[in-house]
Write a protein that holds these residues in place. Sequence first.
Motif, PDB file in Angstrom:
ATOM      1  N   UNK A   1      56.697  46.981  60.770  1.00 31.58           N
ATOM      2  CA  UNK A   1      56.317  45.911  59.850  1.00 31.58           C
ATOM      3  C   UNK A   1      55.610  46.531  58.660  1.00 31.58           C
ATOM      4  N   UNK A   2      55.915  46.040  57.490  1.00 26.99           N
ATOM      5  CA  UNK A   2      55.214  46.414  56.263  1.00 26.99           C
ATOM      6  C   UNK A   2      54.635  45.152  55.652  1.00 26.99           C
ATOM      7  N   UNK A   3      53.397  45.250  55.232  1.00 26.23           N
ATOM      8  CA  UNK A   3      52.730  44.120  54.591  1.00 26.23           C
ATOM      9  C   UNK A   3      52.239  44.583  53.232  1.00 26.23           C
ATOM     10  N   UNK A   4      52.636  43.887  52.170  1.00 22.00           N
ATOM     11  CA  UNK A   4      52.190  44.185  50.812  1.00 22.00           C
ATOM     12  C   UNK A   4      51.618  42.912  50.208  1.00 22.00           C
ATOM     13  N   UNK A   5      50.523  43.074  49.481  1.00 25.46           N
ATOM     14  CA  UNK A   5      49.941  41.920  48.805  1.00 25.46           C
ATOM     15  C   UNK A   5      49.165  42.408  47.582  1.00 25.46           C
ATOM     16  N   UNK A   6      49.187  41.619  46.529  1.00 31.29           N
ATOM     17  CA  UNK A   6      48.464  41.958  45.313  1.00 31.29           C
ATOM     18  C   UNK A   6      47.770  40.711  44.780  1.00 31.29           C
ATOM     19  N   UNK A   7      46.535  40.877  44.370  1.00 31.56           N
ATOM     20  CA  UNK A   7      45.742  39.796  43.805  1.00 31.56           C
ATOM     21  C   UNK A   7      45.215  40.281  42.461  1.00 31.56           C
ATOM     22  N   UNK A   8      45.306  39.435  41.450  1.00 30.03           N
ATOM     23  CA  UNK A   8      44.820  39.799  40.114  1.00 30.03           C
ATOM     24  C   UNK A   8      43.824  38.765  39.619  1.00 30.03           C
ATOM     25  N   UNK A   9      42.883  39.237  38.822  1.00 28.12           N
ATOM     26  CA  UNK A   9      41.905  38.340  38.202  1.00 28.12           C
ATOM     27  C   UNK A   9      41.603  38.858  36.806  1.00 28.12           C
ATOM     28  N   UNK A  10      41.433  37.926  35.866  1.00 22.56           N
ATOM     29  CA  UNK A  10      41.148  38.305  34.480  1.00 22.56           C
ATOM     30  C   UNK A  10      39.909  37.567  34.013  1.00 22.56           C
ATOM     31  N   UNK A  11      38.986  38.311  33.400  1.00 24.37           N
ATOM     32  CA  UNK A  11      37.761  37.758  32.837  1.00 24.37           C
ATOM     33  C   UNK A  11      37.626  38.282  31.415  1.00 24.37           C
ATOM     34  N   UNK A  12      37.961  37.442  30.457  1.00 24.59           N
ATOM     35  CA  UNK A  12      37.939  37.800  29.039  1.00 24.59           C
ATOM     36  C   UNK A  12      38.776  39.063  28.821  1.00 24.59           C
ATOM     37  N   UNK A  13      38.145  40.178  28.512  1.00 26.02           N
ATOM     38  CA  UNK A  13      38.882  41.410  28.208  1.00 26.02           C
ATOM     39  C   UNK A  13      39.014  42.331  29.421  1.00 26.02           C
ATOM     40  N   UNK A  14      38.617  41.867  30.580  1.00 23.47           N
ATOM     41  CA  UNK A  14      38.650  42.678  31.790  1.00 23.47           C
ATOM     42  C   UNK A  14      39.708  42.126  32.753  1.00 23.47           C
ATOM     43  N   UNK A  15      40.477  43.012  33.367  1.00 24.92           N
ATOM     44  CA  UNK A  15      41.447  42.596  34.372  1.00 24.92           C
ATOM     45  C   UNK A  15      41.301  43.483  35.604  1.00 24.92           C
ATOM     46  N   UNK A  16      41.340  42.850  36.770  1.00 25.90           N
ATOM     47  CA  UNK A  16      41.245  43.557  38.038  1.00 25.90           C
ATOM     48  C   UNK A  16      42.490  43.247  38.864  1.00 25.90           C
ATOM     49  N   UNK A  17      43.073  44.270  39.452  1.00 24.35           N
ATOM     50  CA  UNK A  17      44.206  44.108  40.360  1.00 24.35           C
ATOM     51  C   UNK A  17      43.832  44.763  41.686  1.00 24.35           C
ATOM     52  N   UNK A  18      43.908  43.995  42.746  1.00 25.50           N
ATOM     53  CA  UNK A  18      43.624  44.504  44.079  1.00 25.50           C
ATOM     54  C   UNK A  18      44.928  44.481  44.862  1.00 25.50           C
ATOM     55  N   UNK A  19      45.331  45.648  45.379  1.00 24.55           N
ATOM     56  CA  UNK A  19      46.586  45.687  46.129  1.00 24.55           C
ATOM     57  C   UNK A  19      46.371  46.265  47.523  1.00 24.55           C
ATOM     58  N   UNK A  20      47.193  45.777  48.441  1.00 19.91           N
ATOM     59  CA  UNK A  20      47.139  46.187  49.847  1.00 19.91           C
ATOM     60  C   UNK A  20      48.537  46.597  50.294  1.00 19.91           C
ATOM     61  N   UNK A  21      48.608  47.640  51.083  1.00 22.38           N
ATOM     62  CA  UNK A  21      49.853  48.031  51.739  1.00 22.38           C
ATOM     63  C   UNK A  21      49.479  48.485  53.139  1.00 22.38           C
ATOM     64  N   UNK A  22      50.067  47.858  54.137  1.00 23.62           N
ATOM     65  CA  UNK A  22      49.774  48.161  55.538  1.00 23.62           C
ATOM     66  C   UNK A  22      51.099  48.320  56.255  1.00 23.62           C
ATOM     67  N   UNK A  23      51.208  49.338  57.087  1.00 25.00           N
ATOM     68  CA  UNK A  23      52.476  49.605  57.754  1.00 25.00           C
ATOM     69  C   UNK A  23      52.266  49.975  59.214  1.00 25.00           C
TER      70      UNK A  23
END
Length: 166
Positions: free
Chosen positions: A33-55
């Motif tokens: 099994x492979x699990x991938x997920x990505x969450x993004x958030x933007x605050x004015x001029x800042x952007x954060x991307x959180x990603x997960x990969x589990x296998x």
Amino acid sequence: EGFYHNINDWIQWVPNGNIWSPVNYKQVISTGLNFKHKVSAKFKEHRFDLDFLFSLTRSLNKSRTPEASFNKQLAYIHFVTGTTGLNYHFKEIFVGRIEMNAVGNRFSVFDESEYLSSYGLVNVSFGLKIRKGAYEFLPFIQINNVFNQYYESVAFRPREPRNFLL
């Protein structure tokens, strides 16, 4: 996502002291099994991307050659691995990333009697996006194995200590 592979004549090169030798597994069933997920958030001029990969991967020898490994996980095939990373962008000109890689125990012999310990690594990188006309440059520095963790992917062969990439 999940996968199932029924493989005939899987050739695996394994170390035997300083000599690597091929082993022919007549039949291997590899599932996982492979699990991938990505969450993004933007605050004015800042952007954060959180990603997960589990296998999860289970690769079993279904032939009797070698006999000691019948119906057991193949040597050096990771059962559990995972990566988590956090990307940071500022005004599309500054980029940073921190990443954690985790690898579970791996058997190092056919009969599952010896294994390599699990390990976790932290890598960090920073870059600056520069635009010159139609060209875009991304000079960066990357620090791998930030905490200088000792680990082995192959028995008795240590991997890289802390290192830098420009």
